[in-house]
Scaffold this motif. Structure first.
Motif, PDB file in Angstrom:
ATOM      1  N   PHE A  19     -11.876  27.434 -24.862  1.00  0.00           N
ATOM      2  CA  PHE A  19     -12.237  28.338 -25.914  1.00  0.00           C
ATOM      3  C   PHE A  19     -11.689  27.406 -27.368  1.00  0.00           C
ATOM      4  O   PHE A  19     -10.473  27.113 -27.460  1.00  0.00           O
ATOM      5  CB  PHE A  19     -11.191  29.479 -25.901  1.00  0.00           C
ATOM      6  N   MET A  50       0.718  31.673 -29.180  1.00  0.00           N
ATOM      7  CA  MET A  50       0.167  30.375 -28.311  1.00  0.00           C
ATOM      8  C   MET A  50       1.424  29.639 -28.066  1.00  0.00           C
ATOM      9  O   MET A  50       2.373  29.489 -28.251  1.00  0.00           O
ATOM     10  CB  MET A  50      -0.797  29.994 -29.264  1.00  0.00           C
ATOM     11  N   SER A 133     -15.842  37.282 -28.787  1.00  0.00           N
ATOM     12  CA  SER A 133     -15.583  35.819 -29.697  1.00  0.00           C
ATOM     13  C   SER A 133     -16.092  34.887 -29.077  1.00  0.00           C
ATOM     14  O   SER A 133     -15.792  34.701 -27.926  1.00  0.00           O
ATOM     15  CB  SER A 133     -14.079  36.114 -30.018  1.00  0.00           C
ATOM     16  N   LYS A 159     -19.072  37.695 -32.270  1.00  0.00           N
ATOM     17  CA  LYS A 159     -18.432  36.730 -33.570  1.00  0.00           C
ATOM     18  C   LYS A 159     -18.444  35.468 -33.115  1.00  0.00           C
ATOM     19  O   LYS A 159     -17.974  34.825 -32.284  1.00  0.00           O
ATOM     20  CB  LYS A 159     -16.890  37.292 -33.691  1.00  0.00           C
ATOM     21  N   LYS A 161     -16.935  31.619 -34.121  1.00  0.00           N
ATOM     22  CA  LYS A 161     -15.841  30.733 -34.578  1.00  0.00           C
ATOM     23  C   LYS A 161     -16.400  29.765 -35.536  1.00  0.00           C
ATOM     24  O   LYS A 161     -17.784  29.321 -35.193  1.00  0.00           O
ATOM     25  CB  LYS A 161     -15.239  30.257 -33.694  1.00  0.00           C
ATOM     26  N   ASP A 187     -15.819  33.930 -38.067  1.00  0.00           N
ATOM     27  CA  ASP A 187     -14.308  33.749 -38.167  1.00  0.00           C
ATOM     28  C   ASP A 187     -13.957  32.113 -38.413  1.00  0.00           C
ATOM     29  O   ASP A 187     -14.302  31.317 -37.552  1.00  0.00           O
ATOM     30  CB  ASP A 187     -13.704  34.213 -36.762  1.00  0.00           C
ATOM     31  N   ASN A 189     -10.843  31.258 -39.434  1.00  0.00           N
ATOM     32  CA  ASN A 189      -9.344  31.010 -39.192  1.00  0.00           C
ATOM     33  C   ASN A 189      -8.879  29.770 -40.141  1.00  0.00           C
ATOM     34  O   ASN A 189      -8.184  28.939 -39.870  1.00  0.00           O
ATOM     35  CB  ASN A 189      -9.253  30.145 -37.638  1.00  0.00           C
ATOM     36  N   LYS A 261      -4.156  43.019 -35.390  1.00  0.00           N
ATOM     37  CA  LYS A 261      -3.520  42.549 -34.263  1.00  0.00           C
ATOM     38  C   LYS A 261      -2.140  43.044 -34.314  1.00  0.00           C
ATOM     39  O   LYS A 261      -1.396  42.510 -35.131  1.00  0.00           O
ATOM     40  CB  LYS A 261      -3.781  40.946 -34.301  1.00  0.00           C
ATOM     41  N   GLY A 289      -8.285  40.247 -31.166  1.00  0.00           N
ATOM     42  CA  GLY A 289      -7.603  40.080 -29.842  1.00  0.00           C
ATOM     43  C   GLY A 289      -6.918  38.558 -29.808  1.00  0.00           C
ATOM     44  O   GLY A 289      -7.276  37.766 -30.815  1.00  0.00           O
ATOM     45  N   MET A 290      -5.910  38.212 -29.079  1.00  0.00           N
ATOM     46  CA  MET A 290      -5.379  37.056 -28.584  1.00  0.00           C
ATOM     47  C   MET A 290      -5.381  36.481 -27.278  1.00  0.00           C
ATOM     48  O   MET A 290      -4.274  36.074 -26.713  1.00  0.00           O
ATOM     49  CB  MET A 290      -3.844  37.071 -29.299  1.00  0.00           C
ATOM     50  N   LEU A 291      -6.605  36.825 -26.705  1.00  0.00           N
ATOM     51  CA  LEU A 291      -6.720  36.560 -25.285  1.00  0.00           C
ATOM     52  C   LEU A 291      -5.818  37.055 -24.333  1.00  0.00           C
ATOM     53  O   LEU A 291      -5.302  36.774 -23.361  1.00  0.00           O
ATOM     54  CB  LEU A 291      -6.680  34.952 -25.149  1.00  0.00           C
ATOM     55  N   ASP A 314     -12.315  42.776 -30.984  1.00  0.00           N
ATOM     56  CA  ASP A 314     -12.525  41.556 -29.870  1.00  0.00           C
ATOM     57  C   ASP A 314     -11.862  42.162 -28.537  1.00  0.00           C
ATOM     58  O   ASP A 314     -10.879  41.546 -28.182  1.00  0.00           O
ATOM     59  CB  ASP A 314     -11.713  40.436 -30.394  1.00  0.00           C
ATOM     60  N   TYR A 321     -12.361  36.011 -20.396  1.00  0.00           N
ATOM     61  CA  TYR A 321     -11.504  35.044 -20.405  1.00  0.00           C
ATOM     62  C   TYR A 321     -10.833  34.436 -19.024  1.00  0.00           C
ATOM     63  O   TYR A 321     -10.490  33.227 -18.897  1.00  0.00           O
ATOM     64  CB  TYR A 321     -10.194  35.326 -21.527  1.00  0.00           C
TER      65      TYR A 321
HETATM   66  O1  LIG Z   1     -11.116  38.065 -27.593  1.00  0.00           O
HETATM   67  C1  LIG Z   1      -9.971  37.592 -27.851  1.00  0.00           C
HETATM   68  O2  LIG Z   1      -8.755  37.999 -27.116  1.00  0.00           O
HETATM   69  C2  LIG Z   1      -9.844  36.457 -28.536  1.00  0.00           C
HETATM   70  C3  LIG Z   1     -10.536  36.834 -30.202  1.00  0.00           C
HETATM   71  C4  LIG Z   1     -10.204  35.551 -30.869  1.00  0.00           C
HETATM   72  O3  LIG Z   1     -11.075  35.016 -31.460  1.00  0.00           O
HETATM   73  N1  LIG Z   1      -8.900  35.358 -31.278  1.00  0.00           N
HETATM   74  C5  LIG Z   1      -8.837  34.234 -32.204  1.00  0.00           C
HETATM   75  C6  LIG Z   1      -8.641  34.651 -33.600  1.00  0.00           C
HETATM   76  O4  LIG Z   1      -8.335  33.654 -34.298  1.00  0.00           O
HETATM   77  O5  LIG Z   1      -8.852  35.948 -33.701  1.00  0.00           O
HETATM   78  C7  LIG Z   1      -7.548  33.468 -31.504  1.00  0.00           C
HETATM   79  C8  LIG Z   1      -7.791  32.987 -30.342  1.00  0.00           C
HETATM   80  C9  LIG Z   1      -6.846  32.162 -29.893  1.00  0.00           C
HETATM   81  C10 LIG Z   1      -5.473  32.036 -30.490  1.00  0.00           C
HETATM   82  C11 LIG Z   1      -5.384  32.712 -31.744  1.00  0.00           C
HETATM   83  C12 LIG Z   1      -6.502  33.485 -32.249  1.00  0.00           C
END
Ligand SMILES: O=C(O)CCC(=O)N[C@@H](C(=O)O)c1ccccc1
Length: 366
Positions: A19, A50, A133, A159, A161, A187, A189, A261, A289-291, A314, A321
């Motif tokens: 990812f 993370m 995402s 969505k 990236k 997105d 980031n 979030k 979301g944060m996976l 998300d 995942y």
């Molecule tokens: O679907 C999911 O849970 C992930 C959605 C997503 O893209 N999360 C991103 C974000 O920036 O929102 C992310 C991923 C990994 C770590 C932090 C943030």
């Protein structure tokens, strides 16, 4: 409820595919789970930090340390879930660690009382529409294959990236291949600067729902300046660390939409306050979301059922995942996920599955 202690459970979950975002590529998620043991029931929380401090300043080892040395001991006197944030307020930051602890205490409380997360938070729906995402890919063809697969699975919003060098072309390719009816957003980031405004305006013809967090998380003024130069609505993620931050960003014209979030804002109770502030200003919100594993996913789906969540979030299926989740998997049905209705989170780790992915455990007496 009296908190007897918290078990920190470190798990390692390989992703079904790498990812890639503008700040890095993840292939395996190291996740810190919390099991709160109280005199009434046990409760679960999932820390969304993370491995590395790339999305925010928090990271898994730091969260474990602050929970062990400061946050869990601070709850020794035993507080209701609504008393967790006040009891932890004297410790600065560490919102994701605090969110996980508050969630575990809240889950225990709700399981003991037989009340669901959705009911506690004010859910008004029994299922929520799911977006997905899509990471940065190695080629446009690979991207189009991935999007085709998600649309075939029934996801109701895509969505993408983006980052400098991977933005207008992928968006154009998805529009050309899948048409204008697909709900589509991007997105960044924090990958751009306000000097990129003219470049980002090239996204305006593609009728995107929003552009998420184009600038640095602390650049509220820059987002307000950028929003005046784009037709695409600006949505904030990393910048919105609390209900106050949401009120300020809205007041400064820095965002028209907010990604909520719970881990980023310090918990589900603060997430509801962010929702309420946005609703008071007519600002739509959606669940980021944060996976998460099925634990965090269950709580996010309950939150996404609140009235102000008018955009697909998300909140993807577990299979987006993980080949095998640690709870009963969340499965997409007609592009929606069902809001769990059982006590507390309504889901719990499957013991055998949890054992398979656990790499370390640690008991912290309260
Ligand atoms: O679907 C999911 O849970 C992930 C959605 C997503 O893209 N999360 C991103 C974000 O920036 O929102 C992310 C991923 C990994 C770590 C932090 C943030």
């Amino acid at each position: 409820l009296k908190l007897e202690g918290v078990e920190l459970i470190r798990i390692r979950m390989p992703l079904v595919a790498p990812f890639r975002t503008s700040f890095g590529t993840e292939t395996t998620r190291e996740i810190l789970l919390l099991r709160a043991v109280t005199n009434g029931a046990e409760g679960w929380g999932e820390c969304v930090a993370m491995n590395d401090p790339l999305y925010s300043s928090e990271y898994v080892d730091g969260a474990a340390d602050v929970l062990r040395r400061f946050l869990v001991p601070a709850l020794r006197t035993g507080v209701p879930a609504t008393g967790v944030a006040p009891a932890l307020a004297r410790f600065k930051g560490h919102r994701m660690a605090k969110a996980a602890l508050e969630t575990a205490v809240l889950d225990a409380e709700l399981r003991a009382e037989g009340r669901s997360f959705g009911r506690e938070l004010g859910a008004v729906r029994e299922r929520v529409p799911s977006g997905v995402s899509v990471g940065i890919m190695s080629s446009i063809d690979a991207l189009l294959d991935a999007v085709a697969g998600y649309l075939a699975e029934g996801y109701l919003r895509i969505k993408l990236k983006i980052e400098p060098g991977w933005d207008v072309e992928p968006v154009r390719a998805v529009r050309e291949r899948f048409g204008d009816a697909v709900l589509l957003q991007v997105d960044a980031n924090t990958a751009y600067t306000v000097g990129d405004a003219r470049h980002l305006a090239k996204l305006d013809p593609f009728d995107l729902l929003l552009i998420e967090q184009p600038l640095d998380e602390e650049d509220v003024r820059g987002h307000a300046a950028l929003a005046r130069q784009l037709r695409t609505p600006v949505c904030l993620d990393e910048s919105i660390v609390s209900a106050r931050a949401a009120a300020d960003a809205i007041a400064f014209g820095a965002c028209a939409i907010v990604n909520i979030k719970p881990g980023r804002v310090g918990g589900y109770l603060e997430a509801r306050r962010v929702h309420d502030v946005c609703a008071a200003h007519g600002v739509p919100v959606w669940a980021g979301g944060m996976l998460e594993t099925g634990l965090g996913r269950a709580a996010n789906v309950a939150l996404a059922a609140l009235p102000g969540f008018t955009l697909p979030g998300d909140t993807s299926a577990s299979g987006r995942y993980y080949r095998e989740d640690i709870t009963e998997p969340f499965v997409l049905v007609d592009g929606h996920l069902a809001v769990p209705s059982g006590p507390g989170l309504g889901v719990a780790p499957l013991p055998d599955r949890l054992a398979e992915v656990t790499v370390a455990t640690e008991w912290i007496a309260a």
